[in-house]
Design a protein around this motif. Structure first.
Motif, PDB file in Angstrom:
ATOM      1  N   SER A 118       7.081  -3.784   8.643  1.00 32.35           N
ATOM      2  CA  SER A 118       7.298  -4.618   7.545  1.00 32.35           C
ATOM      3  C   SER A 118       6.066  -5.134   6.481  1.00 32.35           C
ATOM      4  O   SER A 118       6.098  -5.266   5.357  1.00 32.35           O
ATOM      5  N   ASP A 121       6.305  -3.470   3.189  1.00 31.40           N
ATOM      6  CA  ASP A 121       7.515  -3.425   2.334  1.00 31.40           C
ATOM      7  C   ASP A 121       7.013  -3.420   1.017  1.00 31.40           C
ATOM      8  O   ASP A 121       6.175  -4.016   0.440  1.00 31.40           O
ATOM      9  N   ALA A 124       7.552  -6.033  -3.569  1.00 26.60           N
ATOM     10  CA  ALA A 124       6.645  -6.501  -4.460  1.00 26.60           C
ATOM     11  C   ALA A 124       6.448  -5.571  -5.666  1.00 26.60           C
ATOM     12  O   ALA A 124       6.244  -5.938  -6.737  1.00 26.60           O
ATOM     13  N   PRO A 406      -2.507  -7.000   3.235  1.00 26.25           N
ATOM     14  CA  PRO A 406      -1.549  -8.015   2.642  1.00 26.25           C
ATOM     15  C   PRO A 406      -1.474  -8.484   1.330  1.00 26.25           C
ATOM     16  O   PRO A 406      -0.795  -8.635   0.554  1.00 26.25           O
ATOM     17  N   ASP A 410       0.938  -7.715  -1.624  1.00 29.63           N
ATOM     18  CA  ASP A 410       1.523  -9.155  -2.045  1.00 29.63           C
ATOM     19  C   ASP A 410       2.429  -9.525  -1.029  1.00 29.63           C
ATOM     20  O   ASP A 410       3.470 -10.016  -1.101  1.00 29.63           O
ATOM     21  N   ARG A 411       2.047  -9.676   0.440  1.00 23.18           N
ATOM     22  CA  ARG A 411       2.693  -9.934   1.441  1.00 23.18           C
ATOM     23  C   ARG A 411       2.005 -11.008   2.363  1.00 23.18           C
ATOM     24  O   ARG A 411       1.789 -10.737   3.760  1.00 23.18           O
ATOM     25  N   ASP A 414       3.759 -12.471   5.557  1.00 27.73           N
ATOM     26  CA  ASP A 414       4.545 -11.383   6.609  1.00 27.73           C
ATOM     27  C   ASP A 414       3.815 -11.749   7.916  1.00 27.73           C
ATOM     28  O   ASP A 414       2.409 -11.676   7.974  1.00 27.73           O
ATOM     29  N   HIS A 434      -2.954  -7.018  -6.185  1.00 29.17           N
ATOM     30  CA  HIS A 434      -1.808  -6.171  -6.225  1.00 29.17           C
ATOM     31  C   HIS A 434      -1.581  -6.022  -7.855  1.00 29.17           C
ATOM     32  O   HIS A 434      -1.153  -4.933  -8.097  1.00 29.17           O
TER      33      HIS A 434
END
Length: 485
Positions: A118, A121, A124, A406, A410-411, A414, A434
């Motif tokens: 995850s 992902d 983004a 991250p 851009d997570r 999470d 990002h």
């Protein structure tokens, strides 16, 4: 549900409320088992009807991370042989959009990781107008063990097969096959370093982003043969493809993990070759250092984290107990004269402990200096350093290895990143980092001046006044490595 076409047949994805469509678990090569074990990736079989692509496919076989890294580094494990698969996130499924494409190669020391965690992902990126692809490749013995009569670097061959699949199929998902950026971290970045000088990968990507890895991590054939011999010895077999194929995965995978622990416990070059310094018994195999040079033809964004090696020193408790004798021995093994080099590192870190100095020296040897050498070899490259310090472990974790992930994806929310990030990581930094990756994929520029030997402009990603481009950071320490690394 949304349907897009591939050369093997149509696939059905799922569109979220924010307009991003994901297609998960699409095979880009045949399952690498049975008669295909330890061989080049074979094309995937076509299917009849529309294939469901709403759930992640199997991951490449791997043992779990050892504690404490099992809770610090994002990881997942999905059983099944059809593990050479990829995932796509797109804002514009179907032909005609011609959006830039970013293809992610995960890290994990060539023995761990997957493209379906995850943490990776790609929503983004799709939100910001990029088609994002993540993938699995073979790991450990299946991907990188040297075996007589079998091709070396099967994990790299998998990556090339995935990039070919992207070139042939990504237009059906809104992507531009002529505007592909491959990006990766750690082993993924080291893989890209190898792909940059691999003829079979030429023309498959236009740009590349290398995070915490470049061209300096590889095993010469004789070192790779030492790894194969030791793994065979542990398993009580001959070092042949047939013998390894006969070992059940529940026996092979733990033996691989034990092998890496042996390298860390007893890093003897006579026993392991280059792996004694790299601490990775499974790596790309090659005759020597290969830098791409000005004729590379690929736009490059390269960088590292300021305190990479703290990931390996702080959670294990080694940072505070490392003796001066170990610091001096490791510094010498890296090719520096401790009497000359350590005073320079101490001058920049008044009151630093031997463990803190080892972090600085090892970070330079593993990550920062290889990034600089690659940027020097390809004019027009961009260099960055990630410097935001995690509050975890009472702040001692610092700007460690993998901490930038991250922010790149851009997570920040999470849960799998929580053990590294701690509470309240700065969203503004994720927006900046990002955004720079997206800009580079779209335009070839991340938004600051390219690196050259005169200014040595390096973008610092941090929160507050420390952020921004600087010229030749820690120049005295960099100069120590001239002619050494």
């Amino acid at each position: 549900m949304t349907v897009s076409a591939t050369r093997q047949g149509p696939v059905r994805g799922r569109t979220s409320r924010d307009g991003v469509t994901s297609f998960l678990g699409i095979p880009y090569a045949a399952p690498p088992f049975g008669t295909l074990r330890f061989r080049e990736p074979a094309p995937p079989e076509p299917w009849t009807g529309t294939r469901d692509a709403t759930a992640h496919g199997p991951t490449a076989p791997h043992a779990p991370y050892a504690p404490p890294f099992d809770v610090l580094i994002p990881e997942n494990d999905i059983a099944g042989e059809d593990c050479l698969n990829l995932n796509i996130w797109t804002p514009a499924p179907g032909p005609g959009a011609r959006l830039p494409v970013m293809v992610w190669l995960h890290g994990g020391a060539f023995t761990n990781g997957s493209g379906s965690a995850s943490a990776y992902d790609g929503g983004a990126f799709a939100r910001d107008g990029v088609v994002c692809v993540t993938l699995n490749y073979r790991l450990g013995a299946d991907g990188f063990l040297r075996l007589p009569g079998r091709p070396d670097n099967r994990g790299l061959l998998d990556q090339i097969a995935a990039l070919r699949w992207v070139r042939e199929n990504i237009a059906g998902f809104g992507g531009d096959p002529d505007l592909v950026t491959v990006f990766g971290e750690s082993a993924g970045a080291m893989s890209i370093g190898a792909l940059l000088t691999t003829d079979a990968a030429r023309g498959l990507f236009r740009r590349a982003i290398l995070q915490s890895g470049a061209c300096h991590h590889f095993l010469r054939p004789k070192s790779a043969e030492l790894t194969a011999a030791r793994l065979a010895e542990k398993l009580g077999i001959e070092p042949t493809a047939e013998a390894f194929a006969a070992v059940p995965l529940p026996e092979l995978l733990p033996a691989q993990a034990e092998l890496r622990a042996e390298v860390n416990a007893r890093p003897d070059p006579a026993r392991w070759g280059e792996a004694a310094l790299n601490m990775m018994p499974f790596e790309p195999i090659g005759p020597g250092l290969a830098l791409p040079g000005p004729e590379c033809g690929v736009d490059l964004l390269i960088g590292s984290n300021r305190e990479e090696y703290r990931l390996f020193l702080v959670p294990t408790g080694r940072l505070d107990v490392l003796p001066e004798s170990k610091l001096r021995a490791v510094t010498a093994a890296y090719g520096l004269d401790p009497a000359e080099a350590l005073p320079v590192y101490r001058a920049g870190r008044p009151g630093a402990t031997p463990g803190e100095l080892l972090d600085a020296v090892a970070t330079d040897w593993f990550y920062r200096v290889p990034a600089i050498r690659l940027a020097e070899s390809v004019p027009g490259s961009y260099l960055y350093e990630f410097a935001w310090r995690s509050p975890r472990f009472d702040g001692a974790l610092g700007a460690c290895h993998a901490l930038e992930l991250p922010f790149v994806f851009d997570r920040l929310q999470d849960p799998s990143y929580g053990p590294l990030l701690g509470a309240h990581p700065p969203q503004a930094l994720a927006d900046a980092m990002h955004g720079a990756w997206v800009s580079f994929a779209k335009t070839g520029s991340p938004g600051w001046r390219a690196y050259d030997r005169t200014t040595r402009t390096t973008m610092t990603f941090a929160a507050g006044p420390d952020a921004g481009p600087v010229g030749d950071p820690r120049a005295r320490e960099r100069l120590l490595w001239e002619g050494v690394r």
